[in-house]
Design a protein around this motif. Structure first.
Motif, PDB file in Angstrom:
ATOM      1  N   LEU A  58      20.578  16.253  63.657  1.00  0.00           N
ATOM      2  CA  LEU A  58      21.106  15.107  64.388  1.00  0.00           C
ATOM      3  C   LEU A  58      22.495  15.385  64.933  1.00  0.00           C
ATOM      4  O   LEU A  58      22.960  14.690  65.824  1.00  0.00           O
ATOM      5  CB  LEU A  58      21.107  13.858  63.509  1.00  0.00           C
ATOM      6  CG  LEU A  58      19.729  13.343  63.089  1.00  0.00           C
ATOM      7  CD1 LEU A  58      19.856  12.063  62.282  1.00  0.00           C
ATOM      8  CD2 LEU A  58      18.835  13.116  64.298  1.00  0.00           C
ATOM      9  N   ARG A  59      23.155  16.408  64.404  1.00  0.00           N
ATOM     10  CA  ARG A  59      24.452  16.796  64.943  1.00  0.00           C
ATOM     11  C   ARG A  59      24.285  17.679  66.172  1.00  0.00           C
ATOM     12  O   ARG A  59      25.209  17.833  66.970  1.00  0.00           O
ATOM     13  CB  ARG A  59      25.258  17.575  63.900  1.00  0.00           C
ATOM     14  CG  ARG A  59      25.419  16.899  62.570  1.00  0.00           C
ATOM     15  CD  ARG A  59      26.212  17.780  61.626  1.00  0.00           C
ATOM     16  NE  ARG A  59      26.232  17.266  60.270  1.00  0.00           N
ATOM     17  CZ  ARG A  59      26.863  17.849  59.266  1.00  0.00           C
ATOM     18  NH1 ARG A  59      27.516  18.965  59.471  1.00  0.00           N
ATOM     19  NH2 ARG A  59      26.835  17.316  58.064  1.00  0.00           N
ATOM     20  N   THR A  60      23.126  18.270  66.298  1.00  0.00           N
ATOM     21  CA  THR A  60      22.912  19.304  67.302  1.00  0.00           C
ATOM     22  C   THR A  60      22.128  18.826  68.508  1.00  0.00           C
ATOM     23  O   THR A  60      22.205  19.427  69.575  1.00  0.00           O
ATOM     24  CB  THR A  60      22.187  20.503  66.666  1.00  0.00           C
ATOM     25  OG1 THR A  60      22.843  20.858  65.459  1.00  0.00           O
ATOM     26  CG2 THR A  60      22.147  21.696  67.598  1.00  0.00           C
ATOM     27  N   TYR A  61      21.374  17.749  68.337  1.00  0.00           N
ATOM     28  CA  TYR A  61      20.528  17.259  69.410  1.00  0.00           C
ATOM     29  C   TYR A  61      20.811  15.784  69.679  1.00  0.00           C
ATOM     30  O   TYR A  61      21.235  15.048  68.789  1.00  0.00           O
ATOM     31  CB  TYR A  61      19.055  17.430  69.044  1.00  0.00           C
ATOM     32  CG  TYR A  61      18.627  18.867  68.936  1.00  0.00           C
ATOM     33  CD1 TYR A  61      18.675  19.532  67.719  1.00  0.00           C
ATOM     34  CD2 TYR A  61      18.188  19.565  70.052  1.00  0.00           C
ATOM     35  CE1 TYR A  61      18.309  20.858  67.616  1.00  0.00           C
ATOM     36  CE2 TYR A  61      17.812  20.880  69.961  1.00  0.00           C
ATOM     37  CZ  TYR A  61      17.881  21.524  68.736  1.00  0.00           C
ATOM     38  OH  TYR A  61      17.513  22.835  68.649  1.00  0.00           O
ATOM     39  N   ALA A  62      20.538  15.365  70.881  1.00  0.00           N
ATOM     40  CA  ALA A  62      20.614  13.940  71.197  1.00  0.00           C
ATOM     41  C   ALA A  62      19.550  13.195  70.389  1.00  0.00           C
ATOM     42  O   ALA A  62      18.513  13.760  70.032  1.00  0.00           O
ATOM     43  CB  ALA A  62      20.400  13.723  72.689  1.00  0.00           C
ATOM     44  N   THR A  63      19.809  11.942  70.115  1.00  0.00           N
ATOM     45  CA  THR A  63      18.901  11.118  69.303  1.00  0.00           C
ATOM     46  C   THR A  63      18.680   9.784  69.986  1.00  0.00           C
ATOM     47  O   THR A  63      19.632   9.164  70.469  1.00  0.00           O
ATOM     48  CB  THR A  63      19.480  10.883  67.904  1.00  0.00           C
ATOM     49  OG1 THR A  63      19.773  12.141  67.299  1.00  0.00           O
ATOM     50  CG2 THR A  63      18.473  10.141  67.028  1.00  0.00           C
ATOM     51  N   GLY A  64      17.448   9.357  69.983  1.00  0.00           N
ATOM     52  CA  GLY A  64      17.122   8.081  70.612  1.00  0.00           C
ATOM     53  C   GLY A  64      16.443   7.125  69.655  1.00  0.00           C
ATOM     54  O   GLY A  64      15.921   7.523  68.619  1.00  0.00           O
TER      55      GLY A  64
END
Length: 125
Positions: A29-35
């Motif tokens: 979750l620190r490395t990728y966008a989250t929706g």
């Protein structure tokens, strides 16, 4: 295998607040966008909000000014604060990991590759 865990859903009266939490089994979750998406009975899955790794956010029009998405990198968690809830917010809410670090404009479910199991939010008096 990446696993997401959503929590924070429940039954709430109109005008109330809930905070949804999404955590992952890895530090993704620190490395990728989250929706956050939601699906109400009889309706298609709908984008609610997303946050990129740089902190840019997007909200669908119906939740602007009421919902806030944020990330807590120390806890590897993405939060969705929902205020002034309405009956039409009733749905199963899902968090999802994006394919990349950033997102632009309206996204589709194909922009995400891992999904949580969902948490039910019911707004009713």
């Amino acid at each position: 295998q990446v696993e997401f865990v959503e929590s924070g859903g429940g039954l709430i009266q109109p005008g109330g607040s809930l905070r949804l939490s999404c955590s992952a089994s890895e530090n993704i979750l620190r490395t990728y966008a989250t929706g956050w998406y939601r699906k109400a009975p009889g309706k298609e899955r709908e984008l609610v909000a997303y946050i990129t790794t740089s902190g840019n956010t997007y909200y669908t029009d119906s939740v602007k000014g009421r919902f806030t998405i944020s990330r807590d990198n120390a806890k590897n968690t993405v939060l969705l604060q929902m205020n002034s809830l309405k009956p039409e917010d009733t749905a199963v809410y899902y968090c999802a990991k994006a394919l990349g670090t950033t997102l632009v404009g309206v996204t589709t479910p194909r922009d995400y590759d891992y999904w949580g199991q969902g948490t039910q939010v019911t707004v009713s008096s």
